[in-house]
Enzyme design. Sequence first.
Site: not given
Length: 470
Positions: A17, A117
Amino acid sequence: MDQQPHVLILPFPAQGHIKPMVGLAALLCHTGRIHVTFLNTDHNHSRLTHLQALSTLFPTLHFKSISDGLPTDHPRTLQFFPELISSIKSVTKPLFRELLADSSRKSERPVTCVIADGIMSFAIDVAKELGVRVIAFRTFSACCLWSYFCLPNLIQEGQLPVGADEDMDMMVAGVPGMEGLLRRRDLPRICRIQLNDPLFQFFLVETQAMTRASALILNTFDDLEASILSHLAPLFSKIYTIGPLNALMRSRIGDGVPRSLSTFSNLWEADNSCMAWLDSQPLGSVVYVSFGSLAIMTRGFFMELWHGLVNSGKRFLWAIRRDTLSDAKGEQAIPVELQEGTKERGLLVDWAPQEEVLAHPSTGGFLTHSGWNSTLESIVAGVPMICWPQIGDQQINSRWVSEVWRIGLDIKDTCDRSTVETMIRTLMKDGREEIMMSMDRIAKLARDCVGQGGSSYHNLDMLIEDIGKI
Ligand SMILES: *[C@@H]1O[C@H](CO)[C@@H](O)[C@H](O)[C@H]1NC(C)=O
Ligand SMILES: *[C@@H]1O[C@H](CO)[C@@H](O)[C@H](O)[C@H]1NC(C)=O
């Protein structure tokens, strides 16, 4: 008052990520007009000191850190995932609210936009509460993301969870756009766990929460996933598809950043000896094997795979951490035929510079776990795949690789030596011509979309423009 846009980027604390989001940060800062604060957890921040060197290259890029709420010596491995997410909710969320509120009260350059995110939805809620625009960034493929959105539907139809004793080849209804394509075994791995499992609940809730953001960023490109993007479109006021991100970075900034990202934050030094070895191999002859940094592999599977590779008679370069190998009885336990076959045609290294290996003319195939990042890298390089998916979005990515894009083969759930051998032979010889036809076509689309006039190139411009509207 200073009117320059200031973006706060918040990744989920995991390499897969952090890296794409740092890539996005670099692309935004490359404009010179946008300021970015990149917020890692304290734990990651102290281990990713190399990343912070990017601030020299991009003066408007700043790194900051925040607590994940766990004690310093906590192992933070995958098995503690539920603990991590609950501590993020209880500890990180209020800290994040404070940080954002302080920014608008006290700082001379208040945050004007949060990019969070897609599995850190608390940030969406905090930003909205404080009146700051928020965009979600989901690091999965669109096809997997869409199947996550369909989870409530699948539950309602009584199709979940998929039990171990069920017929895994049965077709799944309830994911519009994937009828006749998706078998039970192709569903995301979380579909095999109990519905009340915290992990399942986490993804169920986070996915729906994402729609509260004002827009969505995806690391994919329109030509690749157009049919699925059209299903996602009604859920968001805007979707910016800006993938493949690494290729877009090359096109917009040059080679330096993607290279530094792939070596910098890796725990293992690139083993560049494999490049010299590749130089001495025939064109398109080598199967590159890597299951990413998180792969957990039993010794049994590992040996089956190795036998399959050797028995295929093809050349192979295998990036595998030695600690994965040496757990049992060490070298003595390795059969002679494997040692010989490997000496003749193979090379094992701890870690390989993946994008360079894929781009090397000797590389002709990729045996992969089908993580989205690896899948995109393979597509850009035009290297067809054999997929052995494990977790996350990998089950569904590999189905699309084999059945929709037709750029590879899927050996999901079967890992015996003869399957591996047959698949390698098919990919490298018998079925190669057909697979390469679609591979070449899709690789060209991937390269075109990041060049001037391409969709991802354009979408990044739109994102930059929209962020600029304060
Ligand atoms: C970042 O943190 C996560 C857990 O929060 C951990 O699993 C991962 O290994 C860390 N990565 C680095 C490079 O520090
Ligand atoms: C993508 O994954 C590969 C293999 O796991 C890794 O070597 C590479 O650094 C990753 N790249 C990015 C940008 O995350």
